[in-house]
Design an enzyme around this catalytic site. Structure first.
Site, short mmCIF file in Angstrom:
data_model
loop_
_atom_site.label_atom_id
_atom_site.label_comp_id
_atom_site.label_asym_id
_atom_site.label_seq_id
_atom_site.Cartn_x
_atom_site.Cartn_y
_atom_site.Cartn_z
N SER A 1 0.79 -1.24 0.00
CA SER A 1 0.00 0.00 0.00
C SER A 1 0.82 1.28 0.00
CB SER A 1 -0.96 0.02 1.19
OG SER A 1 -2.03 -0.86 0.97
N ALA A 2 2.12 1.19 0.13
CA ALA A 2 2.92 2.40 -0.08
C ALA A 2 2.73 2.91 -1.51
CB ALA A 2 4.39 2.12 0.21
#
Length: 391
Positions: free
Chosen positions: A67-68
């Site tokens: 999710s970065a």
């Protein structure tokens, strides 16, 4: 443990903390990079990129950061807004007419970025192959009725965020997020980061190694802090949003080591790059990198301004969001009060601090779940201490 790379004078503590992540926290392969005023002051890597083969982590090893990736996608949306091509407060349906179905005609683009659209889960998951093909997933989201009244709450759109924001990007620019990133950001700024990995880069990718996940059924409720008990109860319920939000494909368990998954565009969760690339991107948000700045100071201030805060309707934990970027909380302090960015499942973290003109990224192939993972936190603590001394 051999740590390769450089740390500028005054930042030796970051190198020490990075080495300790291997010897004391069980890291396998990882990299960390810090930019200050548009230049790298820390650029370190070490460990093993693929334990199956013994391949060592190299300077150019690529890491999937889960999710970065969301922070990168948010940056694309804000760049389009800065150019006057996208109005974040206009209805999504202006750009994506099919989205208006099922009572969604008035949802603004910004609510996709702030997780307020109520589209965290699908009533009927799509086949994984359809998700990798893009259009079937986008069609499913356009037809989906909201999981809660839009705008009344925010809840983490763990998987859907990428297709929702990504389809708006595609409709506005004529390019998928991965192609836009390559042509407008990564290429011009020499940023080693991809959404949709080219086959030519596959040999550089590390192999994900998963730490054993905790058995939630065996955890007594009274052994969990009271603030976490609602989340524990929800995670034990297959129909709870916290589970359904990550089960939008069939099979739900996506193999992120798969070259097919890495080659597709899943813009919420399959960005692949180096810590150097992520830190360089965030550095270009808070200042110039080799004469180029991605967002103006005014655009950045608007992009990183708090939009929602409170209890996340999906994760059932405290959260704060700007428009696409996470903001610091007591539970996830990022780089401090002024920072913005995004973590990734299992350990990765990237953020910028405009007040200190800092950008930070840590990437790892050892995926560790839960609050006891201290690897990124230890690096940030060391950075904060070093920066205070150096400056």
């Amino acid at each position: 443990m051999i740590i390769e790379g450089t740390a500028a004078a005054g930042y030796e503590a970051v190198r020490e903390a990075f080495a300790a992540d291997f010897t004391e926290q069980g890291d396998v392969g990882a990299a960390v990079c810090v930019y200050l005023d548009g230049r790298p002051v820390v650029d370190l890597w070490g460990g093993t990129a693929d334990p199956d083969t013994g391949r060592p982590w190299q300077r150019d090893t690529l890491q999937l950061v889960y999710s970065a990736t969301k922070g990168v996608v948010a940056t694309i949306a804000h760049l389009l807004a800065q150019r006057g091509e996208l109005d974040l407060d206009a209805p999504v349906a202006r750009y994506w007419p099919e989205f208006a179905a099922a009572g969604k005609a008035d949802i603004p683009v910004r609510w996709l970025l702030t997780h307020q659209a109520g589209l965290a889960a699908l009533d009927k998951p799509v086949e994984l192959g359809d998700a990798l093909a893009w259009t079937p997933m986008v069609d499913a989201l356009a037809a989906q009725a909201p999981n809660w009244p839009p705008g009344t709450a925010f809840g983490y759109h763990g998987r859907t965020y990428g297709w929702l924001v990504g389809e708006v990007i595609r409709r506005v620019s004529g390019r998928t997020p991965g192609r836009f990133l390559a042509e407008e950001i990564a290429g011009p700024l020499d940023i080693d980061f991809f959404i949709g990995l080219p086959p030519s880069e596959q040999a550089r990718v590390s192999r994900l190694v998963f730490a054993p996940a905790p058995d939630l059924t065996a955890v007594p409720e009274d052994a969990v802090p009271e603030s976490l008990r609602p989340l524990l109860a929800a995670m034990r319920d297959p129909q709870a949003l916290v589970n359904r939000a990550f089960q939008i494909t069939d099979p739900a368990d996506i193999d992120f080591n798969s070259p097919a998954v890495q080659a597709a565009e899943l813009p919420a969760s399959n960005g692949i790059g180096t810590a150097r690339g992520l830190a360089r991107l965030y550095a270009a948000l808070v200042g110039e990198v080799e004469g180029t700045r991605l967002l103006t100071a005014d655009t950045l201030a608007a992009a990183s301004r708090e939009q929602v805060a409170g209890t996340d309707h999906v994760l059932m934990l405290p959260g704060r969001y700007a428009s696409g970027y996470m903001l610091p909380t007591a539970e996830l302090p990022l780089g401090g009060a002024a920072s913005f960015g995004h973590p990734g499942r299992g350990g990765s973290l990237a953020f910028a601090d405009p007040e200190r003109r800092l950008a930070f990224a840590y990437v790892t192939n050892h995926i560790v779940e839960g609050a006891l993972d201290l690897r990124a936190r230890n690096l940030v603590d060391a950075l904060n201490g070093a920066h205070a001394t150096v400056r």
